[in-house]
Design a protein around this motif. Structure first.
Motif, PDB file in Angstrom:
ATOM      1  N   LEU A   6       0.856  -1.182   0.000  1.00 14.30           N
ATOM      2  CA  LEU A   6       0.000   0.000   0.000  1.00 14.30           C
ATOM      3  C   LEU A   6       0.894   1.235   0.000  1.00 14.30           C
ATOM      4  N   THR A   7       0.994   1.875  -1.142  1.00 13.65           N
ATOM      5  CA  THR A   7       1.853   3.049  -1.292  1.00 13.65           C
ATOM      6  C   THR A   7       1.007   4.314  -1.339  1.00 13.65           C
ATOM      7  N   GLU A   8       1.664   5.435  -1.146  1.00 13.13           N
ATOM      8  CA  GLU A   8       0.973   6.732  -1.258  1.00 13.13           C
ATOM      9  C   GLU A   8       0.373   6.874  -2.659  1.00 13.13           C
ATOM     10  N   GLU A   9       1.096   6.430  -3.655  1.00 11.51           N
ATOM     11  CA  GLU A   9       0.612   6.521  -5.038  1.00 11.51           C
ATOM     12  C   GLU A   9      -0.686   5.738  -5.210  1.00 11.51           C
ATOM     13  N   LEU A  10      -0.743   4.526  -4.669  1.00 14.95           N
ATOM     14  CA  LEU A  10      -1.956   3.712  -4.760  1.00 14.95           C
ATOM     15  C   LEU A  10      -3.104   4.362  -3.990  1.00 14.95           C
ATOM     16  N   ILE A  11      -2.809   4.894  -2.825  1.00 16.40           N
ATOM     17  CA  ILE A  11      -3.843   5.557  -2.020  1.00 16.40           C
ATOM     18  C   ILE A  11      -4.449   6.719  -2.807  1.00 16.40           C
ATOM     19  N   TYR A  12      -3.601   7.548  -3.389  1.00 16.69           N
ATOM     20  CA  TYR A  12      -4.129   8.690  -4.142  1.00 16.69           C
ATOM     21  C   TYR A  12      -4.831   8.264  -5.433  1.00 16.69           C
ATOM     22  N   GLU A  13      -4.419   7.149  -6.008  1.00 20.40           N
ATOM     23  CA  GLU A  13      -5.115   6.625  -7.192  1.00 20.40           C
ATOM     24  C   GLU A  13      -6.549   6.245  -6.822  1.00 20.40           C
ATOM     25  N   ILE A  14      -6.701   5.572  -5.705  1.00 19.52           N
ATOM     26  CA  ILE A  14      -8.030   5.185  -5.223  1.00 19.52           C
ATOM     27  C   ILE A  14      -8.850   6.419  -4.886  1.00 19.52           C
ATOM     28  N   LEU A  15      -8.264   7.344  -4.141  1.00 19.58           N
ATOM     29  CA  LEU A  15      -8.997   8.537  -3.719  1.00 19.58           C
ATOM     30  C   LEU A  15      -9.361   9.426  -4.898  1.00 19.58           C
ATOM     31  N   SER A  16      -8.554   9.439  -5.945  1.00 19.81           N
ATOM     32  CA  SER A  16      -8.890  10.255  -7.118  1.00 19.81           C
ATOM     33  C   SER A  16     -10.118   9.695  -7.827  1.00 19.81           C
ATOM     34  N   VAL A  17     -10.293   8.379  -7.821  1.00 16.01           N
ATOM     35  CA  VAL A  17     -11.501   7.788  -8.399  1.00 16.01           C
ATOM     36  C   VAL A  17     -12.702   8.148  -7.536  1.00 16.01           C
ATOM     37  N   VAL A  18     -12.553   8.033  -6.224  1.00 15.90           N
ATOM     38  CA  VAL A  18     -13.644   8.378  -5.300  1.00 15.90           C
ATOM     39  C   VAL A  18     -14.067   9.835  -5.495  1.00 15.90           C
ATOM     40  N   ALA A  19     -13.104  10.705  -5.725  1.00 17.17           N
ATOM     41  CA  ALA A  19     -13.392  12.132  -5.909  1.00 17.17           C
ATOM     42  C   ALA A  19     -14.249  12.387  -7.147  1.00 17.17           C
ATOM     43  N   GLU A  20     -14.242  11.476  -8.101  1.00 18.77           N
ATOM     44  CA  GLU A  20     -15.014  11.648  -9.338  1.00 18.77           C
ATOM     45  C   GLU A  20     -16.476  11.222  -9.218  1.00 18.77           C
ATOM     46  N   ILE A  21     -16.831  10.513  -8.155  1.00 20.49           N
ATOM     47  CA  ILE A  21     -18.211  10.045  -8.003  1.00 20.49           C
ATOM     48  C   ILE A  21     -19.102  11.263  -7.776  1.00 20.49           C
ATOM     49  N   PRO A  22     -20.053  11.493  -8.674  1.00 20.75           N
ATOM     50  CA  PRO A  22     -20.891  12.690  -8.522  1.00 20.75           C
ATOM     51  C   PRO A  22     -21.898  12.576  -7.380  1.00 20.75           C
ATOM     52  N   ALA A  23     -22.286  13.713  -6.852  1.00 18.55           N
ATOM     53  CA  ALA A  23     -23.319  13.753  -5.818  1.00 18.55           C
ATOM     54  C   ALA A  23     -24.570  13.073  -6.357  1.00 18.55           C
TER      55      ALA A  23
END
Length: 103
Positions: A6-23
């Motif tokens: 579990l790297t910082e890069e992987l964490i931010y990759e996951i979180l960047s997808v989550v950030a795209e989920i629209p309200a």
């Protein structure tokens, strides 16, 4: 069997997808895992989301399991989703056919 660190890069990759989920939409842990090319790592997604507050503000409440169940012990998740217009079925699950994010 290969183990992934579990790297910082992987964490931010996951979180960047989550950030795209629209309200008003939800995604499943497995859906996010597939989007980052880790089909069998839905639990990894959950682990990362449980630590998300240390990396910034992300709409983690928009991630549910494949049946539409919210995270256990996080009653506020349902409230946040309802505030965005997401409705729940009588069994307490999000209607995935209606609200699942079409990426």
């Amino acid at each position: 069997m290969t183990r992934h660190v579990l790297t910082e890069e992987l964490i931010y990759e996951i979180l960047s997808v989550v950030a795209e989920i629209p309200a008003g939409s939800v995604a499943s842990y497995g859906q996010i895992a597939r989007l980052i090319g880790r089909d069998r790592n839905a639990r990894l997604i959950g682990k990362v989301l449980s630590m998300a507050q240390y990396y910034g503000k992300y709409p983690c409440h928009r991630v549910v399991n494949s049946a539409g169940r919210t995270a256990p012990g996080w009653a506020r998740q349902r409230v946040l989703l309802e505030q965005e217009g997401v409705q729940f079925k009588p069994n307490g699950c999000v209607d995935m056919k209606r609200y699942q994010w079409e990426y």
